[in-house]
Design a protein around this motif. Structure first.
Motif, PDB file in Angstrom:
ATOM      1  N   ASN A 169       3.242   4.527  -8.168  1.00 14.25           N
ATOM      2  CA  ASN A 169       4.496   5.280  -8.228  1.00 14.25           C
ATOM      3  C   ASN A 169       4.882   5.438  -9.690  1.00 14.25           C
ATOM      4  O   ASN A 169       5.070   4.444 -10.406  1.00 14.25           O
ATOM      5  CB  ASN A 169       5.589   4.518  -7.461  1.00 14.25           C
ATOM      6  CG  ASN A 169       6.803   5.373  -7.171  1.00 14.25           C
ATOM      7  OD1 ASN A 169       7.224   6.158  -8.025  1.00 14.25           O
ATOM      8  ND2 ASN A 169       7.351   5.239  -5.980  1.00 14.25           N
TER       9      ASN A 169
ATOM     10  N   THR B 112       0.835  -1.206   0.000  1.00 10.41           N
ATOM     11  CA  THR B 112       0.000   0.000   0.000  1.00 10.41           C
ATOM     12  C   THR B 112       0.867   1.252   0.000  1.00 10.41           C
ATOM     13  O   THR B 112       0.372   2.346  -0.269  1.00 10.41           O
ATOM     14  CB  THR B 112      -0.911   0.017   1.237  1.00 10.41           C
ATOM     15  OG1 THR B 112      -0.113  -0.128   2.413  1.00 10.41           O
ATOM     16  CG2 THR B 112      -1.943  -1.096   1.168  1.00 10.41           C
TER      17      THR B 112
ATOM     18  N   SER C 175      -1.352   2.286  -2.925  1.00 12.12           N
ATOM     19  CA  SER C 175      -2.433   3.253  -2.686  1.00 12.12           C
ATOM     20  C   SER C 175      -2.494   4.316  -3.777  1.00 12.12           C
ATOM     21  O   SER C 175      -3.551   4.586  -4.339  1.00 12.12           O
ATOM     22  CB  SER C 175      -2.236   3.933  -1.333  1.00 12.12           C
ATOM     23  OG  SER C 175      -2.454   3.008  -0.303  1.00 12.12           O
ATOM     24  N   THR C 176      -1.371   4.951  -4.061  1.00 11.53           N
ATOM     25  CA  THR C 176      -1.341   5.951  -5.128  1.00 11.53           C
ATOM     26  C   THR C 176      -0.624   5.444  -6.359  1.00 11.53           C
ATOM     27  O   THR C 176      -0.775   5.993  -7.436  1.00 11.53           O
ATOM     28  CB  THR C 176      -0.607   7.224  -4.660  1.00 11.53           C
ATOM     29  OG1 THR C 176       0.741   6.882  -4.313  1.00 11.53           O
ATOM     30  CG2 THR C 176      -1.317   7.842  -3.453  1.00 11.53           C
TER      31      THR C 176
ATOM     32  N   SER D  31       3.381   1.909  -2.060  1.00 13.86           N
ATOM     33  CA  SER D  31       3.748   2.322  -3.422  1.00 13.86           C
ATOM     34  C   SER D  31       5.258   2.405  -3.669  1.00 13.86           C
ATOM     35  O   SER D  31       5.845   3.487  -3.783  1.00 13.86           O
ATOM     36  CB  SER D  31       3.104   3.672  -3.779  1.00 13.86           C
ATOM     37  OG  SER D  31       1.719   3.634  -3.588  1.00 13.86           O
TER      38      SER D  31
END
Length: 413
Positions: free
Chosen positions: A229, A167, A226-227, A169
């Motif tokens: 990379n 999570t 989560s975001t 990244s």
């Protein structure tokens, strides 16, 4: 079973970061959202109860295998198929026809069915085995040519996915040292980390495709960044500027001869640009990282040769001396000099450096994958325009023969 060990898993609800204690307490006192059983009792039982027969001899869940060949179709339909199956990075690929894969295989003497290793992007799924031919398939898809294949095989042989699931990244970096850098036209000078070099681009992209396909990475199923990379697209792939560096090449630090060719892989989360100034500012950055979140035990600085030359002029004769000094100045308990790395990359246009929290994972030889007859080139090797650095004669350190300002010089080394 995970990575050869019998493990029991219990799962809390997510997210767990930056939540009030009361919420986390409710998690602990509540149920495992996967099994529906009380979470804490699951943890206690998992640690204290003897393994059951099906846990001692677990049946490995085998993911379905793809057939070696696809049915013939139009290029447009096959491009769509590769995208919809999740076999790419979202960009168009070179379709790996039998003819193209056979051509890629001329880039090594190793047999197509030779097994290189196993890979997964997560810790709780089967590691999938891959061979030289499968690496060739992904190399073709990335747009590589046979001359790049030895470096790509070495990357595959690390068995390290470039985008491991977390999570948090992760991002990765691949740095090539030794004679192969020049032979295949890699860039280690100006703009080496930007999209202006064919070899840097396709080798870095190939590592991503290897990771997606050998790890069968599926968003939200086993890839949970989560975001995400942005580094995942090309993995900061470049060569080290050994010719202009005043210090030992990175692979020599790791026990290889200067005449050997290697690829080193790194992993972390963050890349900060606009680094400039004296070593004490590097120490301040490391301290600042850990003042926010006390967990950064590794740093890798990617610095223009001007930075390295200036630091040597100030008395840091080796990378190791600089790392030791930074360890002392940063004064972070978990940070050790052996985990502070320096890579010299750039064209001497400005004394700048990148700060990353990347840790060195592994350095591996490229030479064993190069054909005995030498690197397999195209009749006319493909090369993008090359930056001719220092052609105006202003490279180096102006005033290098002048005394340093003592107030700007590190005093403790």
């Amino acid at each position: 079973m995970s990575h050869g060990m019998n493990l029991r898993f219990a799962f809390p609800p997510y997210p767990v970061g930056w939540l009030p204690r009361s919420v986390l307490h409710d998690y602990v006192e509540g149920n495992d959202p996967i099994t529906g059983l009380p979470l804490m009792q699951e943890v206690i039982d998992g640690l204290t109860q003897p393994l059951k027969e099906d846990e001692i001899h677990p049946v490995m869940l085998k993911r379905p295998r793809w057939s070696r060949l696809l049915s013939p179709d139009t290029e447009a339909n096959l491009q769509r198929l590769f995208l919809e199956k999740g076999w790419t990075d979202g960009l168009p690929v070179i379709l790996p026809t039998e003819e193209r894969v056979a051509e890629m295989l001329t880039g090594t003497d190793h047999a197509p069915d030779e097994v290189l290793g196993q890979m997964t992007v997560t810790t709780h799924q089967e590691r999938l085995e891959y061979n030289v031919e499968k690496v060739a398939v992904n190399a073709v898809m990335a747009g590589a040519r046979p001359e790049h294949f030895p470096v790509i095989l070495a990357l595959a042989a690390t068995q390290q996915p470039s985008l491991p699931s977390s999570t948090t990244s992760f991002g990765s970096m691949a740095v090539v040292n030794g004679p192969v850098r020049k032979k295949i036209g890699m860039n280690s000078t100006a703009g080496a980390l930007s999209p202006f070099n064919f070899a840097n681009s396709v080798i870095g992209r190939a590592w991503t495709l290897l990771s997606i396909n050998f790890g069968e990475a599926k968003l939200a199923e086993n890839f949970t960044a989560s975001t995400g990379n942005n580094v995942n697209y090309n993995n900061m792939c470049c060569a080290e500027n050994e010719e202009t560096s005043p210090w030992q090449p990175f692979h020599v630090q790791k026990g290889f001869k200067a005449s050997e060719s290697t690829v080193s892989v790194f992993r972390g989360w963050s890349v900060i640009g606009f680094g400039t100034g004296q070593p004490k500012q590097m120490a301040s950055i490391m301290t600042a990282f850990n003042s926010i979140l006390d967990m950064f035990s590794s740093f890798t600085f990617v610095m223009d040769p001007l930075v390295a030359k200036n630091f040597k002029r100030e008395g840091f004769q080796t990378k190791q001396q600089l790392a030791k000094w930074l360890e002392e100045q940063a004064n972070v308990k978990i940070l050790k000099a052996e985990n502070i790395n320096f890579l010299v990359v750039g064209g001497e246009w400005n004394p700048m450096y990148l700060t990353t929290d990347f840790s060195h994972v592994r350095t591996i030889s490229v030479d064993k994958w190069i054909p005995k007859t030498g690197i397999k080139y195209d009749d006319i090797p493909i090369r993008m325009p090359v930056a001719v650095t220092c052609k105006d004669g202003v490279c180096g350190l102006p005033g290098a023969d002048m005394p340093l300002d003592e107030t700007e010089t590190a005093q403790t080394h």
